[in-house]
Design a protein around this motif. Structure first.
Motif, PDB file in Angstrom:
ATOM      1  N   ARG A  61      43.037  53.173  58.800  1.00 25.66           N
ATOM      2  CA  ARG A  61      44.289  53.771  59.251  1.00 25.66           C
ATOM      3  C   ARG A  61      45.079  54.262  58.043  1.00 25.66           C
ATOM      4  N   HIS A  68      37.312  56.981  61.351  1.00 25.33           N
ATOM      5  CA  HIS A  68      36.172  56.078  61.243  1.00 25.33           C
ATOM      6  C   HIS A  68      35.400  56.480  59.990  1.00 25.33           C
ATOM      7  N   PRO A  72      36.789  51.281  60.904  1.00 25.39           N
ATOM      8  CA  PRO A  72      38.029  52.013  61.161  1.00 25.39           C
ATOM      9  C   PRO A  72      39.013  51.893  59.999  1.00 25.39           C
ATOM     10  N   SER A  80      43.981  57.888  62.222  1.00 20.95           N
ATOM     11  CA  SER A  80      42.880  56.923  62.267  1.00 20.95           C
ATOM     12  C   SER A  80      41.587  57.659  61.976  1.00 20.95           C
TER      13      SER A  80
END
Ligand SMILES: [Zn+2]
Ligand SMILES: [Zn+2]
Length: 186
Positions: free
Chosen positions: A55, A24, A53, A22
């Motif tokens: 992923r 940001h 965010p 993950s």
């Protein structure tokens, strides 16, 4: 502003299918889409951070990138050209393909033709180009400074939000007489 659009995914490529990261992500719209800021006052250009965010998911042979990023942009009103602050939501969903097998060191010729979606031989995944395109697609098509913006006069170019211009026909004199009658009744 520190951007982080260039991600080293070497470690993730070594992990098994289903592994995730993950991040940001922060992008600077000045650098990503300078054309957006053409004609925008410098004071308004401060609003230029796209972030959210993201992923990264290790799939069979690739990396699936999914995220939702937000920004506020200044665009000209579609009717009167006044600057309008508009929220921008960028949905990111792309599959990035390695060009080098991380285990064997062998070159891979990706089936994917779009080089913006290639992970380079140093295992760098670069979000810059896909985000640039996604921002341009996500822009509101018809931003308005207000719902009832009156726009510009097509003849003289006056901003009709500031009041009628001189091109407008004078009110019908019969209506003027009626208005005078109504005034007299008050
Ligand atoms: Zn307007
Ligand atoms: Zn006019």
């Amino acid at each position: 502003m520190e951007q982080n659009l260039i991600l080293n995914v070497a470690q993730l490529l070594k992990e098994s299918v289903g592994a995730t990261r993950s991040v940001h992500v922060i992008a600077d719209l000045h650098r990503l889409t300078p054309e957006l800021l053409e004609g925008v006052d410098e004071a308004d250009q401060a609003v230029s951070t796209l972030s959210g965010p993201v992923r990264l998911l290790r799939t069979g042979g690739d990396i699936l990138v999914q995220g939702r990023l937000y920004a506020e942009v200044i665009l000209p009103c579609a009717r009167c050209l006044a600057p309008v602050r508009a929220p921008l939501v960028v949905e990111l969903e792309e599959v990035f393909t390695p060009t080098l097998d991380i285990i064997t060191g062998q070159a891979i010729i990706p089936e994917e033709e779009d080089r913006a979606l290639w992970i380079d031989e140093h295992h760098i995944l670069d979000l810059t180009e896909v985000l640039r395109q996604d921002v341009l697609v996500a822009l509101p098509m018809h931003p308005l400074c207000r719902e009832d913006c009156r726009g510009l006069c097509p003849t003289c170019g006056a901003n009709l939000n500031d009041g009628p211009c001189n091109c407008r026909p004078e009110p019908d004199p019969r209506w003027a007489r009626l208005a005078a009658l109504l005034d007299a009744e008050d």
